[in-house]
Structure formats: structure tokens, C-alpha cells
Design an enzyme around this catalytic site. Structure first.
Site, PDB file in Angstrom:
ATOM      1  N   ASP A  65       0.821  -1.219   0.000  1.00 45.97           N
ATOM      2  CA  ASP A  65       0.000   0.000   0.000  1.00 45.97           C
ATOM      3  C   ASP A  65       0.857   1.273   0.000  1.00 45.97           C
ATOM      4  O   ASP A  65       0.686   2.157   0.862  1.00 45.97           O
ATOM      5  CB  ASP A  65      -0.920   0.020   1.234  1.00 45.97           C
ATOM      6  CG  ASP A  65      -1.649  -1.306   1.446  1.00 45.97           C
ATOM      7  OD1 ASP A  65      -2.064  -1.914   0.449  1.00 45.97           O
ATOM      8  OD2 ASP A  65      -1.810  -1.710   2.614  1.00 45.97           O
ATOM      9  N   GLU A 275     -11.431  -0.260  -2.962  1.00 45.79           N
ATOM     10  CA  GLU A 275     -10.580   0.344  -1.914  1.00 45.79           C
ATOM     11  C   GLU A 275      -9.413   1.072  -2.588  1.00 45.79           C
ATOM     12  O   GLU A 275      -9.351   1.162  -3.800  1.00 45.79           O
ATOM     13  CB  GLU A 275     -10.062  -0.740  -0.952  1.00 45.79           C
ATOM     14  CG  GLU A 275      -9.195  -1.795  -1.618  1.00 45.79           C
ATOM     15  CD  GLU A 275      -8.865  -2.977  -0.707  1.00 45.79           C
ATOM     16  OE1 GLU A 275      -9.399  -3.090   0.409  1.00 45.79           O
ATOM     17  OE2 GLU A 275      -8.067  -3.831  -1.149  1.00 45.79           O
TER      18      GLU A 275
HETATM   19  O1  FUB Z   1      -3.082  -3.686   3.547  1.00 45.53           O
HETATM   20  C1  FUB Z   1      -4.349  -3.905   4.129  1.00 45.53           C
HETATM   21  C2  FUB Z   1      -5.429  -3.561   3.166  1.00 45.53           C
HETATM   22  O2  FUB Z   1      -5.330  -4.380   2.009  1.00 45.53           O
HETATM   23  C3  FUB Z   1      -5.355  -2.155   2.644  1.00 45.53           C
HETATM   24  O3  FUB Z   1      -5.851  -1.206   3.515  1.00 45.53           O
HETATM   25  C4  FUB Z   1      -6.094  -2.323   1.376  1.00 45.53           C
HETATM   26  O4  FUB Z   1      -5.977  -1.260   0.498  1.00 45.53           O
HETATM   27  C5  FUB Z   1      -5.509  -3.594   0.853  1.00 45.53           C
HETATM   28  O5  FUB Z   1      -4.270  -3.393   0.253  1.00 45.53           O
END
Ligand code: FUB
Length: 380
Positions: A65, A275
Site C-alpha cells: 500500500d 478500496e
Molecule cells: O493492507 C491492508 C489492506 O489491504 C489495505 O488497507 C487495502 O488497500 C488492501 O491493500
């Protein structure tokens, strides 16, 4: 690709299991510490390093991320710090058990990468209990702000903020999460007029679908609205206050529309928001990019305002190795760069590594789609 379980899409099968030594020798960029992560050893069959478009930025810790920023000519990357925890994988991401943040920095892309010490630990955040997921950062004056999601003691994701006089921390957390914040994946964009905005949200484990009534509903849907023919759940945006510690307004829904101006639908898993929000500005236009989650694409839309609406334009990155895909886009050295992550080092979705590659635009402002593998068709 149809709806798949978060837990199911780990590394694709390959016939040859590479030795850890051979894998690590493929890293082009050096870190301050070259110790191989223990958990990288032989959990899954993996590809040859030469098949990946780019190599991990660091190999002594697992990172994901990546939110990249350029401050005073130097590049800083604010990633999640993945750890090998005991929790089994599930669709809501319980296996992402991160407990702290460590900041990466480099003088130039392609140069050595320094892994900073712990910049913020969950034990030093009074309101947070666990799961320090994807962060972002901002700078205003001589203060740096680290924005991060974490689950509170009730199991609800909130977004916190911590401050430091150094871009690499240590950061000191505010005692409470940002008032009115919920869900995950904050991305803070500062417009050319100096006004900052936070983009955020994530469905499924990110709980956006459990925050529709303005209050966290622990018994809400595990995934989405369950209404494929209705507009998909929207990511959120809020103007930040002058001190960067609060929302200056109630978060607004962001409309992502097709080329006819119609909102993308919940059943449109190849294009709808899941997301990993990111905002960047190119030639006066606002580019809102995000992950489609269970279909594993990084995609984007373009708009004329930081609030949208954003017209869907296409894919930035085809699926990487591992379930998640999450990125940032930043200009440095007269070129644009995509920071992203995959599971090259470990072969496991929960243990990821960040990477960078150049991002190119077409003359009409659209982005050229990137294949994370050198060999076409290598992704499953
Ligand atoms: O890394 C944990 C979660 O998985 C992140 O917040 C999302 O964007 C996905 O990458």
C-alpha cells in the site's frame, strides 16, 4: 474474473520453486539491511524474478500500500508494514495484522532505499486496537501528518492522524480518531491552491458498507449492498481543516460514472470502487484512482473538481501477484511514477513488497495500462 475469496488468490502455481537466494539476488535496489525475511522461504512456488516488470524496493521487511510523496526533492514512501501473524486468511482481511509503520526514503528512483525505524506503533495510539492498514501522509508548513486506519476497541475501522517534525517520524498520534471518520485507506491530496482533501473508504473488510447510516453497524453486510443493478457504494472525500487534524465538512460521496454519465453499478466488479483511493492532478484535471478489489485491477476516472464526478477511463495496472493491489502516483524528475505492491518475495498475499515503475500518459491524457509482468499472460 468472478468474485473470488480474498484468501484464495495467493501466488499462482508454477512448476519451479525458486530458492530464496536466487529470488533475492533479483532485487535491483538495495535497502539498508539485506537480511532476507524469514517467512519468504519457500511457502509457494514462484516466478523467476526476471518475469516481473520491476523488483521490490526493499527486502528486509514486507511492505504494501505505498503512498509516495516528494518533499524537498526527496522521495518518501508511506507503506503498510506487513507481518506474518497467526490469523488465518479470510474475506475480510483478518490476516492483515499490521502493528506499526516504517517509512521508506530515497534520493532518487533507482537509488538506494532507506528503511526508517518504527514511525508509529499501535500501542502508542490510545484509541486503536489492531490492524494498522494502508496509511498516507501530508506536509503543511514544517509539520508532517501521518494518516492511518486502524480498528478501534469495538472492531470498527476509524482513521487517525499523527504528527511529526520529520517526514520519517517518530509520529505522535492524536488521542482520538478523526471525528466523523470511518472505514480505511486514507489518501490526502493537496490541491494547487493549498487546500487538502482526504479520500477514503473500502468495502468488504474495509467496512464502508457497514457505515451507510452514519454509524458503524457491526451486523451490516460483510461485502457490499448485494444489489448488483444499483449504483455501487461510493468512496468518500472530505475537505481537511486548516490544522490538518479534522474534517472541515461531512464526508461526501464520490460519483464514478461511465462515459454516458451513469454511476457504475454494484455488479460491475471490473470497474466499481473497492478500496485504495488515490488522487493526483495532471494538466489541470483530477485523476481519481482505486482498486477494484476482487477483480484485482487498478483503475481510474478523470474529473474537473477534486469532488468529482469522475468519468471512468480505464485500467492503470493489470492484476499483480497476490490478492490486493494498492498504489500511489507521483511526479518526480520530470516523469510520473506508479508505486504499487505484489507478493513476489513471499508468494503470500499477507506479506507484500512495494515496487515502482514509470507511468505514461497518452496525448489525450489517458493513462497507458501497465502489465506487472514482463511476459504477457503471466498473471492468472
Ligand atoms: O493492507 C491492508 C489492506 O489491504 C489495505 O488497507 C487495502 O488497500 C488492501 O491493500
Amino acid at each position: 474474473m468472478t468474485k473470488s475469496l480474498r484468501a484464495r488468490r495467493a501466488a499462482p502455481l508454477l512448476t519451479a520453486l525458486l530458492s530464496t537466494a536466487a529470488l533475492l539476488s533479483g532485487c535491483q535496489q538495495s535497502a539498508t539491511n539485506d537480511a532476507a525475511p524469514n517467512a519468504a522461504a519457500g511457502k509457494e512456488a514462484r516466478r523467476d524474478a526476471s518475469e516481473y516488470l520491476s523488483q521490490p524496493l526493499v527486502k528486509d521487511i514486507y511492505t504494501a500500500d505505498p503512498s509516495a510523496h516528494v518533499w524537498d526533492g526527496k522521495i518518501y514512501v508511506y507503506p503498510s508494514h506487513d507481518i506474518d501473524g497467526p490469523t488465518p486468511e479470510d474475506d475480510l482481511g483478518a490476516h492483515f495484522e499490521m502493528r506499526d509503520y516504517r517509512i521508506l526514503s530515497m534520493d532518487k528512483i533507482g537509488g538506494p532505499v532507506t528503511v526508517g525505524p518504527v514511525a508509529l506503533d499501535v500501542k502508542d495510539v490510545p484509541w486503536a486496537d489492531k490492524q494498522m492498514w494502508a496509511p498516507d501522509a501530508a506536509k503543511k508548513g514544517d509539520t508532517y501528518y501521518l494518516y492511518f486506519p486502524a480498528k478501534d476497541k469495538e472492531g470498527a475501522f476509524r482513521i487517525g492522524v499523527a504528527t511529526s517534525k520529520s517526514p520519517t517520524g517518530p509520529f505522535k498520534a492524536q488521542p482520538q480518531p478523526i471525528k466523523g471518520s470511518f472505514s480505511i485507506d486514507p489518501a490526502v491530496f493537496t490541491d494547487t491552491d493549498g487546500q487538502s482533501y482526504m479520500y477514503f473508504g473500502g468495502i468488504w473488510g474495509g467496512q464502508l458498507q457497514r457505515n451507510l447510516g452514519g454509524k458503524y453497524d457491526a451486523n451490516g453486510s460483510k461485502t457490499d449492498l448485494g444489489q448488483d443493478d444499483k449504483p455501487a457504494i461510493a468512496p468518500r472525500v472530505a475537505k481537511m481543516s486548516g490544522d490538518m487534524l479534522e474534517f472541515a465538512e461531512t464526508p461526501r460521496e464520490i460519483q464514478i460514472v461511465d462515459d454516458k454519465g451513469k454511476p457504475l453499478l454494484g455488479g460491475d466488479h471490473d470497474r466499481r470502487f473497492f478500496e485504495a483511493s488515490w488522487m493526483h492532478k495532471y494538466k489541470g484535471k483530477y485523476y481519481f484512482s482505486y482498486s477494484t478489489g476482487d477483480t484485482h485491477y487498478l483503475v481510474y476516472g478523470i474529473g474537473d473538481s477534486p469532488y468529482g464526478p469522475f468519468t471512468y477511463k480505464g485500467r492503470i495496472l493489470e492484476p499483480v501477484e497476490g490478492w490486493t493491489t494498492h498504489h500511489s502516483i507521483v511526479e518526480w524528475g520530470g516523469k510520473w511514477w506508479l508505486f504499487y505492491a505484489d507478493s513476489q518475495l513471499s508468494g503470500q498475499t499477507r506479506l507484500r513488497n512495494v515496487k515502482v515503475t514509470e507511468l505514461k500518459y497518452n496525448p489525450d491524457g489517458t493513462i497507458q495500462t501497465i502489465n506487472p509482468f514482463v511476459k504477457k499472460g503471466a498473471a492468472d
